[in-house]
Scaffold this motif. Structure first.
Motif, PDB file in Angstrom:
ATOM      1  N   ASN A   1       3.331  -2.011  -5.003  1.00 48.60           N
ATOM      2  CA  ASN A   1       1.951  -1.780  -4.566  1.00 48.60           C
ATOM      3  C   ASN A   1       1.133  -3.059  -4.483  1.00 48.60           C
ATOM      4  O   ASN A   1      -0.034  -3.094  -4.843  1.00 48.60           O
ATOM      5  CB  ASN A   1       1.226  -0.824  -5.510  1.00 48.60           C
ATOM      6  CG  ASN A   1       1.531   0.610  -5.193  1.00 48.60           C
ATOM      7  OD1 ASN A   1       2.059   0.895  -4.126  1.00 48.60           O
ATOM      8  ND2 ASN A   1       1.216   1.500  -6.102  1.00 48.60           N
TER       9      ASN A   1
ATOM     10  N   VAL B   1      -0.243  -4.743  -2.167  1.00 52.54           N
ATOM     11  CA  VAL B   1      -1.463  -4.789  -1.346  1.00 52.54           C
ATOM     12  C   VAL B   1      -2.655  -4.312  -2.178  1.00 52.54           C
ATOM     13  O   VAL B   1      -3.721  -4.922  -2.202  1.00 52.54           O
ATOM     14  CB  VAL B   1      -1.313  -3.886  -0.104  1.00 52.54           C
ATOM     15  CG1 VAL B   1      -2.503  -4.044   0.810  1.00 52.54           C
ATOM     16  CG2 VAL B   1      -0.039  -4.202   0.628  1.00 52.54           C
ATOM     17  N   GLN B   2      -2.427  -3.214  -2.889  1.00 49.08           N
ATOM     18  CA  GLN B   2      -3.504  -2.655  -3.692  1.00 49.08           C
ATOM     19  C   GLN B   2      -3.768  -3.506  -4.930  1.00 49.08           C
ATOM     20  O   GLN B   2      -4.911  -3.651  -5.352  1.00 49.08           O
ATOM     21  CB  GLN B   2      -3.129  -1.248  -4.111  1.00 49.08           C
ATOM     22  CG  GLN B   2      -4.151  -0.232  -3.701  1.00 49.08           C
ATOM     23  CD  GLN B   2      -3.855   1.104  -4.340  1.00 49.08           C
ATOM     24  OE1 GLN B   2      -2.726   1.350  -4.760  1.00 49.08           O
ATOM     25  NE2 GLN B   2      -4.840   1.958  -4.400  1.00 49.08           N
TER      26      GLN B   2
ATOM     27  N   ILE C   1       6.774   3.394   7.814  1.00 49.53           N
ATOM     28  CA  ILE C   1       7.002   4.384   6.760  1.00 49.53           C
ATOM     29  C   ILE C   1       6.789   5.790   7.305  1.00 49.53           C
ATOM     30  O   ILE C   1       7.589   6.695   7.068  1.00 49.53           O
ATOM     31  CB  ILE C   1       6.078   4.101   5.556  1.00 49.53           C
ATOM     32  CG1 ILE C   1       6.536   2.829   4.846  1.00 49.53           C
ATOM     33  CG2 ILE C   1       6.083   5.277   4.584  1.00 49.53           C
ATOM     34  CD1 ILE C   1       5.625   2.366   3.732  1.00 49.53           C
TER      35      ILE C   1
ATOM     36  N   PRO D   1      -0.266  -4.468   7.397  1.00 48.89           N
ATOM     37  CA  PRO D   1      -0.268  -3.152   6.738  1.00 48.89           C
ATOM     38  C   PRO D   1      -0.082  -1.995   7.737  1.00 48.89           C
ATOM     39  O   PRO D   1       0.610  -1.025   7.437  1.00 48.89           O
ATOM     40  CB  PRO D   1      -1.649  -3.056   6.081  1.00 48.89           C
ATOM     41  CG  PRO D   1      -2.169  -4.444   6.038  1.00 48.89           C
ATOM     42  CD  PRO D   1      -1.497  -5.214   7.120  1.00 48.89           C
ATOM     43  N   ASP D   2      -0.670  -2.130   8.925  1.00 44.67           N
ATOM     44  CA  ASP D   2      -0.527  -1.092   9.947  1.00 44.67           C
ATOM     45  C   ASP D   2       0.934  -0.912  10.335  1.00 44.67           C
ATOM     46  O   ASP D   2       1.426   0.211  10.472  1.00 44.67           O
ATOM     47  CB  ASP D   2      -1.326  -1.459  11.213  1.00 44.67           C
ATOM     48  CG  ASP D   2      -2.817  -1.308  11.010  1.00 44.67           C
ATOM     49  OD1 ASP D   2      -3.201  -0.669  10.015  1.00 44.67           O
ATOM     50  OD2 ASP D   2      -3.583  -1.839  11.830  1.00 44.67           O
TER      51      ASP D   2
ATOM     52  N   ASN E   1       2.847   0.756   7.550  1.00 49.25           N
ATOM     53  CA  ASN E   1       2.530   2.181   7.468  1.00 49.25           C
ATOM     54  C   ASN E   1       3.133   2.965   8.625  1.00 49.25           C
ATOM     55  O   ASN E   1       3.613   4.079   8.439  1.00 49.25           O
ATOM     56  CB  ASN E   1       1.014   2.387   7.435  1.00 49.25           C
ATOM     57  CG  ASN E   1       0.432   1.953   6.117  1.00 49.25           C
ATOM     58  OD1 ASN E   1       1.090   2.039   5.082  1.00 49.25           O
ATOM     59  ND2 ASN E   1      -0.788   1.452   6.139  1.00 49.25           N
TER      60      ASN E   1
ATOM     61  N   THR F   1       8.062  -2.692  -2.254  1.00 50.78           N
ATOM     62  CA  THR F   1       8.069  -1.323  -1.739  1.00 50.78           C
ATOM     63  C   THR F   1       9.327  -1.081  -0.916  1.00 50.78           C
ATOM     64  O   THR F   1       9.976  -0.041  -1.041  1.00 50.78           O
ATOM     65  CB  THR F   1       6.823  -1.091  -0.866  1.00 50.78           C
ATOM     66  OG1 THR F   1       5.671  -1.434  -1.634  1.00 50.78           O
ATOM     67  CG2 THR F   1       6.716   0.343  -0.427  1.00 50.78           C
ATOM     68  N   MET F   2       9.682  -2.056  -0.073  1.00 53.66           N
ATOM     69  CA  MET F   2      10.840  -1.892   0.796  1.00 53.66           C
ATOM     70  C   MET F   2      12.132  -1.868  -0.016  1.00 53.66           C
ATOM     71  O   MET F   2      13.001  -1.041   0.199  1.00 53.66           O
ATOM     72  CB  MET F   2      10.903  -3.029   1.822  1.00 53.66           C
ATOM     73  CG  MET F   2       9.773  -3.056   2.820  1.00 53.66           C
ATOM     74  SD  MET F   2       9.580  -1.534   3.748  1.00 53.66           S
ATOM     75  CE  MET F   2      10.982  -1.607   4.840  1.00 53.66           C
TER      76      MET F   2
END
Lengths: 293, 438
Positions: free
Chosen positions: B392, B394-395, B74, B67-68, B71, B95-96
Motif C-alpha cells: 500500500n 501509495v497510501q 487490477i 495509479p490509473d 487500477n 502489491t504486484m
C-alpha cells in the motif's frame, strides 16, 4: 370525465412498470447490495484472497479518530458550499429578474459555469489561486496575505469551497430565476400599493413564495456537496494538506482505489449512504414543515 | 427517422470489421502510463518490434497516470481481461509481487520461453528493486530514474555562490543567500516530499526506512524512519519554511514548474525532470547528486530508484508468453537501450548499455544524465539502500506526507509528526500483511 385510467388487463400496469423497476434494480440496488457484501470482506486488490470478517471493517472505521474528523469536515464543507452558493445565486437571480436591457445575455452568462466539468473548474481555479502560478495569489501576496493552500488547511478549504460553490451557483440561479418568475406580479404590485418597500416586499412576499424552490435546492446542494465535489478536490488539493480537504467521498476513493483496501472503502460507502439517507429524511421531516407550497 | 438506426448499424459493422483480429499474429497488449515524448518512445518501440518479426504484434495503450494504469490493470484482472504487459510504478511493486498467480515473474517467463536471459547483465542498483532477495527478477525494469538536485546556475552566480552545494548545511546556507539575492519566495524546494526527505534521505545516509531490509525480506516489516537524523532534517525544514528559505512544493511533482520558471533556484526532484528542464528553462542549469549530512559516517551511500517496471500478467497462453519474452529480449538489446536512454533521459538498464553510452562520450556533453547513475552506483547497496517494498505504498506516502504537512504548517513538532507517521503507517502495513498471507 374520468380521472383514473383503467387497465383492462391486470398484467399491463406491471408490464409498464417493469423497465423502470429493472433500471432501478440494476443500477441502484444491485451495486448497493454489492457494496454491503464487500464491506464484510477483507480482500487484496486483485481479489485473490478473500476472508469474511463480519463487521470488522465498520468497527475499525468507528475507532479511527480520522474518520470522525472526516465526517465533521464533510458537514462543515457541505454547509459552507450550500449556504454560499444558495445565497449568492438568490442575490443574482433577484437582480437578473429585474427588467433589464440585455437580460437574456446576463442570464446565459450566469448559467454558463454549470457546463464546466468539475475537474476543469478545479484547474481553472488553480490557475488563479495556485501559490506560485496564480494571478490572484500574486495579488494577495502583494497585499501582504501569505496565501498558501499547499500548506495552510484553511486556505485549501476556502479554495475548494469557492470553486465548488461557484460551479453550483448557475444551477441554483436557474431554479431561483424560474421560481421568481412564477410569482404572480399582481401580488407584488398589491404589496407595493400598500406601501411596502422593496426589502419588505422581498422578505414578506417573494421569499415565502420561494420556499418550495429553496427547500428543493437545499437537498440538491447538500447531495452535490457530498458527492459531486470529488472532481474539484481531486484536481485542486488531492485531499491535502494534512487531510484538510479530505471529505468522506474522497476518503472512499483514497482508501479503495489508491489504497486497494476495498473492504474498508465499501464500508465507508455504506456509511455514506446511511448518512445521506438520514440527512434527507431529516430534511423532509423537519425542514419541509416550514415550506409553504 | 430510419436514417439513424441504419447508420448506427453501419458504424457497428465497420467497427466490428476493424476490431476483428488478424488471426495469423498473436497480439500482445501493453498498458502504460507514458505521456508526451515518452509515449512516442513507447509507440516507436512497439512499431520497431512489430516490424522486426511477423509472429507477434505488440499493441501499446496509454491508460492514464501511474495509479490509473495500475487500477485499470487490477480492474481488468478481476474481470478476467488483463493485458499481457503492464507498466507499474515502483511503489506498486509490493502489491504486484504479493499477487501470486496474478503475475508471471520475469525470470520464470524467460526460462519457460527458452529466451537467453541473465539477470547479471542488468544494473544491480536497478534490478535489485524488482528482484527477490535471491536475485530472481520479478518484473522487467523499463524506465528508471533517481532523485537529483537541479541547480539554476545563473541564480548561484547572482548570489555570489561559487560552487554547487554538496552537503545539506551548504544547501541551507546557499538558500539563505539566494533568498537575499531576490529569490524571496523559495530558496530551495523538493518535489515528492516523502521520496526526497524520508525515502532517499534514509538510503543516502545508510539508514533503514523500515525493518527487514526495508520490506524486501518480508511483509512483516515495521517502519523505522523516526530516527534522529530524519527528525533533525525535518526540524530544519520546519525552521526554514517559516521565512520560505525552504518552501513546500507538494506531494507529487506538480510544482516542478517552480524550478523551470526560475522561482526556486535549487530543486530536488526526479532525474526524469530532464526533458522539461531542457525544453522550458531559460537559464543556465545543471544537476548534482543529492546533498548529504557530512557528520554521518559513510554518507553518502547510494540512492534508490524511481520510475516504473513492466509486469507480465498471469494466466495467458504459452505462445503469447513466448512473444512477451521475445519482446523483453528485444528491449534489452544494448543499442536499443542506449537509444531509449538518450531519447527519454531514463537510465539504461543493462551494464553493457551504460558502458556503451560512456564509451560514446555521451556524458561529456550531457553530464547531468549521468548524475543519477553515479548516485545509484556510488557504493555497493546495503540492506538499507537496496530498495523499498512496502505494501500500500501509495497510501503510505499520503499518510507520511500528511504528517509532514502538518509539521511544516507548524501544527506538530518534527518528532510528533514522524512518530505518528510511523505509527499510522505500521497499522496500514499490518492491514496489508493480513490481505496477502492466507
Amino acid at each position: 370525465m374520468q380521472k383514473q385510467s383503467v387497465f383492462r388487463s391486470p398484467l399491463l400496469p406491471f408490464l409498464l412498470l417493469t423497465p423502470q423497476v429493472a433500471v432501478v434494480l440494476l443500477f441502484f440496488y444491485w451495486p448497493a447490495a454489492q457494496a454491503v457484501w464487500q464491506s464484510f470482506l477483507l480482500q487484496d486488490a486483485f481479489g485473490l484472497s478473500t476472508t469474511f470478517i463480519w463487521f470488522e471493517n465498520y468497527s475499525e472505521l468507528l475507532t479511527q479518530p480520522e474518520y470522525y474528523d472526516a465526517v465533521v469536515r464533510t458537514f462543515v464543507f457541505s454547509a459552507a458550499i450550500a449556504s454560499s452558493s444558495l445565497s449568492f445565486a438568490l442575490l443574482l437571480a433577484v437582480m437578473a429578474d429585474k427588467p433589464l436591457r440585455g437580460a437574456g445575455l446576463y442570464r446565459t452568462l450566469l448559467i454558463w459555469p454549470y457546463a464546466v466539468a468539475p475537474a476543469v473548474a478545479g484547474v481553472l481555479w488553480i490557475f488563479m489561486l495556485h501559490p506560485s502560478l496564480g494571478v490572484l495569489a500574486r495579488g494577495l501576496r502583494n497585499l501582504g496575505v501569505d496565501w498558501n493552500p499547499q500548506l495552510n488547511g484553511n486556505h485549501a478549504v476556502t479554495l475548494i469551497v469557492l470553486a465548488a460553490a461557484w460551479k453550483q451557483i448557475s444551477y441554483n440561479f436557474l431554479f431561483f430565476l424560474a421560481g421568481l418568475q412564477a410569482i404572480p406580479k399582481s401580488v407584488l404590485e398589491a404589496a407595493a400599493i400598500d406601501g411596502a418597500r422593496p426589502m419588505r416586499r422581498f422578505w414578506t412576499v417573494t421569499f415565502p413564495l420561494l420556499t418550495p424552490t429553496i427547500f428543493f435546492l437545499i437537498v440538491v446542494n447538500i447531495v452535490y456537496a457530498f458527492f459531486d465535489t470529488f472532481g474539484i478536490i481531486d484536481a485542486m488539493t488531492g485531499g491535502g494538506p494534512a487531510k484538510a480537504t479530505e471529505t468522506l467521498v474522497y476518503k472512499v476513493y483514497l482508501d479503495g482505489l489508491l489504497g486497494g483496501n476495498l473492504g474498508s472503502s465499501a464500508a465507508q460507502s455504506v456509511m455514506l449512504m446511511v448518512i445521506v439517507v438520514a440527512l434527507t429524511a431529516i430534511q423532509f421531516r423537519y425542514v419541509e414543515r416550514k415550506v409553504t407550497y | 427517422m430510419i436514417r439513424r438506426p441504419i447508420s448506427f448499424t453501419a458504424l457497428l459493422a465497420s467497427t466490428l470489421v476493424l476490431a476483428s483480429p488478424a488471426y495469423a499474429v498473436t497480439e500482445i497488449q501493453w498498458w502504460h502510463a507514458m505521456t508526451g515524448g515518452n509515449n512516442e518512445v513507447v509507440v516507436k518501440l512497439a512499431e520497431e518490434f512489430n516490424a522486426s518479426q511477423s509472429e507477434y504484434k505488440v499493441v501499446p495503450a496509454y491508460k492514464g497516470s501511474y495509479p490509473d494504469t495500475m487500477n485499470a490493470g487490477i480492474a481488468a484482472f478481476r474481470a478476467g481481461n488483463a493485458p499481457h504487459i503492464m507498466q507499474v510504478f515502483e511503489v506498486g511493486t509490493a502489491t504486484m509481487m504479493s499477487a501470486t498467480g496474478a503475475v508471471k515473474p520475469v525470470y520464470k517467463l524467460m526460462e519457460e520461453a527458452g529466451e537467453k536471459f541473465d539477470a547479471k547483465n542488468y544494473l544491480p542498483a536497478i534490478t535489485g528493486y524488482y528482484s527477490t532477495s535471491k536475485g530472481e527478477m520479478l518484473s522487467f525494469p523499463f524506465n528508471s530514474s533517481s532523485m537529483v538536485m537541479w541547480i539554476n546556475k545563473d541564480a548561484l552566480k547572482k548570489a555570489d555562490i561559487a560552487e554547487i552545494p554538496k552537503t545539506w548545511p551548504e544547501v541551507f546556507e546557499d538558500a539563505k543567500k539566494l533568498k537575499a539575492a531576490g529569490y524571496a519566495t523559495c530558496g530551495f524546494s523538493t518535489a515528492w516530499v516523502t521520496w526526497a526527505n524520508l525515502e532517499q534521505l534514509s538510503s543516502w545516509h545508510n539508514l533503514p526506512l523500515a525493518s527487514k531490509a526495508n520490506g524486501l525480506d518480508g511483509f512483516d516489516t515495521v517502519l523505522e524512519f523516526n530516527g534522529p537524523l530524519q527528525i533533525k532534517h525535518l526540524e530544519t525544514l520546519i525552521e526554514l519554511q517559516k521565512d520560505k528559505t525552504y518552501d513546500y512544493s507538494g506531494r507529487t511533482n506538480s510544482s516542478e514548474g517552480r524550478f523551470t520558471s526560475g522561482e526556486c533556484p535549487i530543486f530536488l526532484t526526479s532525474s526524469g525532470f530532464f526533458g522539461q528542464v531542457k525544453g522550458a528553462a531559460k537559464f543556465d542549469w545543471t544537476n548534482a547528486p543529492m546533498p548529504y549530512y557530512p557528520d554521518v559516517a559513510g554518507a553518502p551511500q547510494n540512492s534508490i530508484i524511481g520510475g516504473a517496471s513492466l509486469w507480465v500478467m498471469g494466466g495467458k497462453k504459452p505462445e503469447e508468453y513466448k512473444g512477451v519474452a521475445k519482446f523483453l529480449t528485444f528491449l534489452s538489446d544494448t543499442d536499443r537501450q542506449v537509444a531509449i536512454h538518450k531519447a527519454s533521459g531514463y537510465l539504461p538498464i543493462t551494464k553493457a548499455a551504460y558502458a556503451k553510452a560512456k564509451e560514446q562520450g555521451f556524458y561529456k556533453d550531457q553530464p547531468y544524465l549521468e548524475t543519477p547513475l553515479l548516485e545509484l552506483t556510488n557504493k555497493e547497496p546495503t540492506e538499507n539502500s537496496r530498495g523499498l517494498r512496502l505494501g500500500n505504498m501509495v497510501q503510505l506516502r499520503d499518510i507520511w506526507a500528511e504528517e509532514i504537512e502538518s509539521a511544516l504548517a507548524g501544527k506538530k513538532t518534527a518528532k510528533q509528526a514522524l512518530d505518528t507517521a510511523v505509527q499510522r503507517g505500521n497499522a496500514m502495513l499490518r492491514q496489508f500483511e493480513r490481505t496477502v498471507s492466507k
